[in-house]
Design an enzyme around this catalytic site. Structure first.
Site, PDB file in Angstrom:
ATOM      1  CB  THR A 194      -1.022  -0.067   1.145  1.00 50.11           C
ATOM      2  OG1 THR A 194      -2.017   0.995   1.033  1.00 50.11           O
ATOM      3  CG2 THR A 194      -0.323  -0.062   2.460  1.00 50.11           C
ATOM      4  CE  LYS A 230      -1.509   0.434  -3.676  1.00 50.24           C
ATOM      5  NZ  LYS A 230      -3.062   0.438  -4.055  1.00 50.24           N
ATOM      6  CG  ASP A 272      -5.806  -1.603  -6.307  1.00 53.41           C
ATOM      7  OD1 ASP A 272      -6.138  -2.274  -5.408  1.00 53.41           O
ATOM      8  OD2 ASP A 272      -4.678  -1.022  -6.311  1.00 53.41           O
ATOM      9  N   GLY A 280      -3.958   7.114  -7.930  1.00 51.54           N
ATOM     10  CA  GLY A 280      -3.642   5.678  -8.055  1.00 51.54           C
ATOM     11  C   GLY A 280      -5.084   4.969  -8.240  1.00 51.54           C
ATOM     12  NE  ARG A 301      -6.977  19.643  -6.284  1.00 52.38           N
ATOM     13  CZ  ARG A 301      -6.841  19.319  -4.780  1.00 52.38           C
ATOM     14  NH1 ARG A 301      -7.284  20.224  -4.098  1.00 52.38           N
ATOM     15  NH2 ARG A 301      -5.713  18.701  -4.745  1.00 52.38           N
ATOM     16  CG  LEU A 306     -13.437   4.248  -5.800  1.00 54.46           C
ATOM     17  CD1 LEU A 306     -11.966   4.091  -6.727  1.00 54.46           C
ATOM     18  CD2 LEU A 306     -14.081   2.994  -6.084  1.00 54.46           C
TER      19      LEU A 306
HETATM   20  P1  ATR Z   1      -5.008   7.740  -4.258  1.00 54.93           P
HETATM   21  O1  ATR Z   1      -3.721   7.170  -4.762  1.00 54.93           O
HETATM   22  O2  ATR Z   1      -5.398   7.068  -3.005  1.00 54.93           O
HETATM   23  O3  ATR Z   1      -5.942   7.656  -5.536  1.00 54.93           O
HETATM   24  P2  ATR Z   1      -4.319  10.502  -4.328  1.00 54.93           P
HETATM   25  O4  ATR Z   1      -3.227  10.197  -5.637  1.00 54.93           O
HETATM   26  O5  ATR Z   1      -3.814  11.502  -3.379  1.00 54.93           O
HETATM   27  O6  ATR Z   1      -5.055   9.229  -3.870  1.00 54.93           O
HETATM   28  O7  ATR Z   1      -5.285  11.264  -5.296  1.00 54.93           O
HETATM   29  C1  ATR Z   1      -6.220  11.972  -4.756  1.00 54.93           C
HETATM   30  C2  ATR Z   1      -7.296  12.487  -5.706  1.00 54.93           C
HETATM   31  O8  ATR Z   1      -8.094  13.306  -5.062  1.00 54.93           O
HETATM   32  C3  ATR Z   1      -6.672  13.374  -6.863  1.00 54.93           C
HETATM   33  O9  ATR Z   1      -7.279  13.205  -8.023  1.00 54.93           O
HETATM   34  C4  ATR Z   1      -6.827  14.733  -6.090  1.00 54.93           C
HETATM   35  O10 ATR Z   1      -6.902  15.839  -7.120  1.00 54.93           O
HETATM   36  P3  ATR Z   1      -5.363  16.566  -7.687  1.00 54.93           P
HETATM   37  O11 ATR Z   1      -4.885  15.404  -8.756  1.00 54.93           O
HETATM   38  O12 ATR Z   1      -5.859  17.770  -8.044  1.00 54.93           O
HETATM   39  O13 ATR Z   1      -4.783  16.637  -6.329  1.00 54.93           O
HETATM   40  C5  ATR Z   1      -8.220  14.883  -5.482  1.00 54.93           C
HETATM   41  N1  ATR Z   1      -8.502  15.690  -4.439  1.00 54.93           N
HETATM   42  C6  ATR Z   1      -7.938  15.628  -3.568  1.00 54.93           C
HETATM   43  N2  ATR Z   1      -8.550  17.020  -2.607  1.00 54.93           N
HETATM   44  C7  ATR Z   1      -9.110  17.387  -3.520  1.00 54.93           C
HETATM   45  C8  ATR Z   1     -10.125  18.600  -3.487  1.00 54.93           C
HETATM   46  N3  ATR Z   1     -10.099  19.433  -2.528  1.00 54.93           N
HETATM   47  N4  ATR Z   1     -10.852  18.854  -4.459  1.00 54.93           N
HETATM   48  C9  ATR Z   1     -10.785  17.947  -5.474  1.00 54.93           C
HETATM   49  N5  ATR Z   1     -10.101  17.073  -5.794  1.00 54.93           N
HETATM   50  C10 ATR Z   1      -9.362  16.886  -4.583  1.00 54.93           C
END
Ligand code: ATR
Length: 290
Positions: A76, A80, A116, A144, A166, A231
């Site tokens: 995790t 990864k 996944d 991810g 975003r 998720l």
């Molecule tokens: P994981 O690997 O668990 O999927 P991550 O890589 O931290 O997690 O991704 C988090 C996702 O949530 C990203 O798409 C992030 O957007 P950014 O690529 O712009 O960072 C999104 N995310 C996190 N906080 C956010 C917020 N306040 N508003 C919109 N999107 C958000």
């Protein structure tokens, strides 16, 4: 058969095979709980523990796995991608994603898998009976988890896989993982795409316990007949899921993806069909204690 201990499991002995989850932080990982429930249910003499491996130390953990003959590793955050570079072989899926969540020893070689995407599709089928072939899908987020979902939707024959994020540049790269069906959404086209989608997946961290609050997209935009997966599974019902369910939309959390990705790992390690219901019950019980 050995006598069972208080947990209904065979006691650890010199014969017991070890599996582990590596990550940092890892203490709250549900993997040991899921895997130990599966070992107990199948009567396999295995046990699974959590090992905190600091960022940058994944290759040393892989050396340890080789040296100690560990039977299987779950991987995790934050390892990864590093593990994908450190194993001896990668499955096609793990290579495409550049990320490994499950390591399987094969003789003296370590094979990196990514379960996944399959876990997502199986979880969706389990929760809603939905087959994504030919469906219009929107994935919110580009981390991810989003990568695994987008890749799986493309492979499974979704007609359209639209990615909104975003940070727009990340969405473009993630959308490519769905092949010809994949495309990134401009902010101005997110609403229309969500309204026309058969399946909407939240893969952002918005609404997760300990993360920022807020809706990944206005829940009123989602069509009444769509299926939604958030998720997030902690909390079991995010504010977004609650709003969607309040409108009568079929909406599921991410627990089934978690359980089914672990079920795939269990089978890869042991060669035994995973007792999914027992794993699901163990995960729910552990989350209820939080
Ligand atoms: P994981 O690997 O668990 O999927 P991550 O890589 O931290 O997690 O991704 C988090 C996702 O949530 C990203 O798409 C992030 O957007 P950014 O690529 O712009 O960072 C999104 N995310 C996190 N906080 C956010 C917020 N306040 N508003 C919109 N999107 C958000």
């Amino acid at each position: 058969m050995d006598e069972l201990n208080d947990n209904g499991r065979t006691p650890v002995s010199g014969e017991t095979r070890l599996a582990a989850v590596i990550g940092d932080p890892v203490r709250h990982s549900l993997s040991p709980c899921l895997m130990n429930a599966a070992f107990a249910e199948t009567g396999l003499d295995w046990t699974c523990v959590a090992m905190e491996v600091p960022e940058g130390q994944a290759s040393r953990a892989l050396d340890g796995m080789r040296a100690m003959g560990i039977g299987g590793l779950s991987v995790t955050m934050p390892h990864k991608a590093a593990v994908a570079s450190g194993v001896d072989d990668l499955t096609a899926g793990a290579r495409a994603l550049g990320a490994v969540n499950c390591i399987v020893p094969d003789g003296d070689r370590l094979v990196g898998h990514n379960t996944d995407g399959a876990g997502f599709l199986d979880g969706l089928r389990h929760d809603s009976g939905l087959d994504v072939t030919g469906l219009r899908c929107v994935v919110l987020g580009a981390g991810g988890a989003a990568r695994a979902v987008v890749h799986a939707l493309g492979l499974a024959g979704a007609a359209d896989v639209a990615v909104a994020n975003r940070t727009a540049g990340r969405a473009l790269r993630v959308a490519e993982l769905a092949g010809a069906a994949g495309h990134a959404l401009e902010p101005s086209s997110v609403g229309g795409a969500v309204a026309g989608a058969d399946l909407v997946v939240n893969a952002t961290s918005l609404g997760m316990a300990g993360s920022e609050a807020g809706h990944p997209v206005d829940p009123d935009l989602v069509a009444a007949g769509a299926v939604v997966v958030d998720l997030i599974y902690h909390p079991p019902q995010s504010a977004w899921l609650a709003a969607l369910r309040g409108r009568g939309v079929e909406a599921h959390n991410g627990l089934s993806m978690l359980v089914h990705q672990a079920a795939h790992a269990f089978t890869l390690w042991t060669g035994v069909e995973a007792p999914v219901a027992a794993m699901d019950a163990a995960a729910r019980a552990a989350l209820a204690r939080r």
